[in-house]
Design a protein around this motif. Sequence first.
Motif, PDB file in Angstrom:
ATOM      1  N   ASN A 149     130.407 120.102 141.818  1.00 15.32           N
ATOM      2  CA  ASN A 149     131.920 119.253 141.984  1.00 15.32           C
ATOM      3  C   ASN A 149     132.253 120.866 142.922  1.00 15.32           C
ATOM      4  O   ASN A 149     133.500 120.795 143.046  1.00 15.32           O
ATOM      5  CB  ASN A 149     132.914 119.277 140.991  1.00 15.32           C
ATOM      6  CG  ASN A 149     132.760 117.788 140.587  1.00 15.32           C
ATOM      7  OD1 ASN A 149     132.200 117.179 140.545  1.00 15.32           O
ATOM      8  ND2 ASN A 149     132.911 117.983 138.591  1.00 15.32           N
ATOM      9  N   GLY A 150     131.592 121.592 143.574  1.00 16.04           N
ATOM     10  CA  GLY A 150     132.023 122.970 144.196  1.00 16.04           C
ATOM     11  C   GLY A 150     133.411 124.111 143.663  1.00 16.04           C
ATOM     12  O   GLY A 150     133.794 124.645 143.143  1.00 16.04           O
ATOM     13  N   GLY A 151     132.882 124.000 141.651  1.00 14.12           N
ATOM     14  CA  GLY A 151     133.846 125.011 140.925  1.00 14.12           C
ATOM     15  C   GLY A 151     132.824 125.873 140.514  1.00 14.12           C
ATOM     16  O   GLY A 151     131.815 125.442 140.372  1.00 14.12           O
ATOM     17  N   GLN A 152     133.493 127.318 141.021  1.00 13.91           N
ATOM     18  CA  GLN A 152     132.895 128.309 140.804  1.00 13.91           C
ATOM     19  C   GLN A 152     133.303 129.174 139.378  1.00 13.91           C
ATOM     20  O   GLN A 152     134.507 129.553 139.197  1.00 13.91           O
ATOM     21  CB  GLN A 152     133.067 129.094 141.953  1.00 13.91           C
ATOM     22  CG  GLN A 152     132.554 128.485 142.997  1.00 13.91           C
ATOM     23  CD  GLN A 152     132.620 129.390 144.620  1.00 13.91           C
ATOM     24  OE1 GLN A 152     133.204 130.298 144.200  1.00 13.91           O
ATOM     25  NE2 GLN A 152     132.729 129.471 145.898  1.00 13.91           N
ATOM     26  N   SER A 153     132.224 129.765 138.784  1.00  8.89           N
ATOM     27  CA  SER A 153     132.543 130.619 137.964  1.00  8.89           C
ATOM     28  C   SER A 153     131.517 132.065 138.275  1.00  8.89           C
ATOM     29  O   SER A 153     130.160 131.602 138.580  1.00  8.89           O
ATOM     30  CB  SER A 153     132.525 130.187 136.249  1.00  8.89           C
ATOM     31  OG  SER A 153     131.893 130.750 135.891  1.00  8.89           O
TER      32      SER A 153
END
Length: 169
Positions: free
Chosen positions: A140-144
């Motif tokens: 989803n393009g979420g970054q961590s």
Amino acid sequence: MKKLAFFIFLVLVGLKVNAQSVTDSVWVSPKKELTKFAKAVNALGQKNIFNGQLITIFAPDNEAFDKLPASKIDSLLMPTNKAILTTLLNSHIIQGKLTSVDIAKAIHNGGGQAAFTTLAGTKLVAKINPNRNIILIDENGGQSIIKTFNISQGNIEVFIIDSVFLPKI
């Protein structure tokens, strides 16, 4: 596979079983920064024996869960949403025990990024950002950002991350 993923998360956070029988056991996390993660794991309500498979877990810390709306967390923890919660937790586990050196090598060998498939079947892409942090990017393009590296617990390698991956469900 769902039962395996649950137990993997239990091992990840260093959960301990009280000296009582398994059905009376209470799961407790000794890591303060993973208590909300442990709560999500406990919501699945299963207590199974780990089968020794080599895995790597990217465990969101408490601050990562604090980024989510409270209503989202409450919804995920409802007994009717066990399948969704299982998918979410499996989105943080990959097969094979990898260290930070292994991930960095895979990024280098991949020309600046490495892709890993989670137990949920989703993809995580690892890159190194300008600050030299290893970041993980979900579908989803979420970054961590990986905050804590190489917590070895038997057949499991644990990394503490600063965001929760929310797979498309």
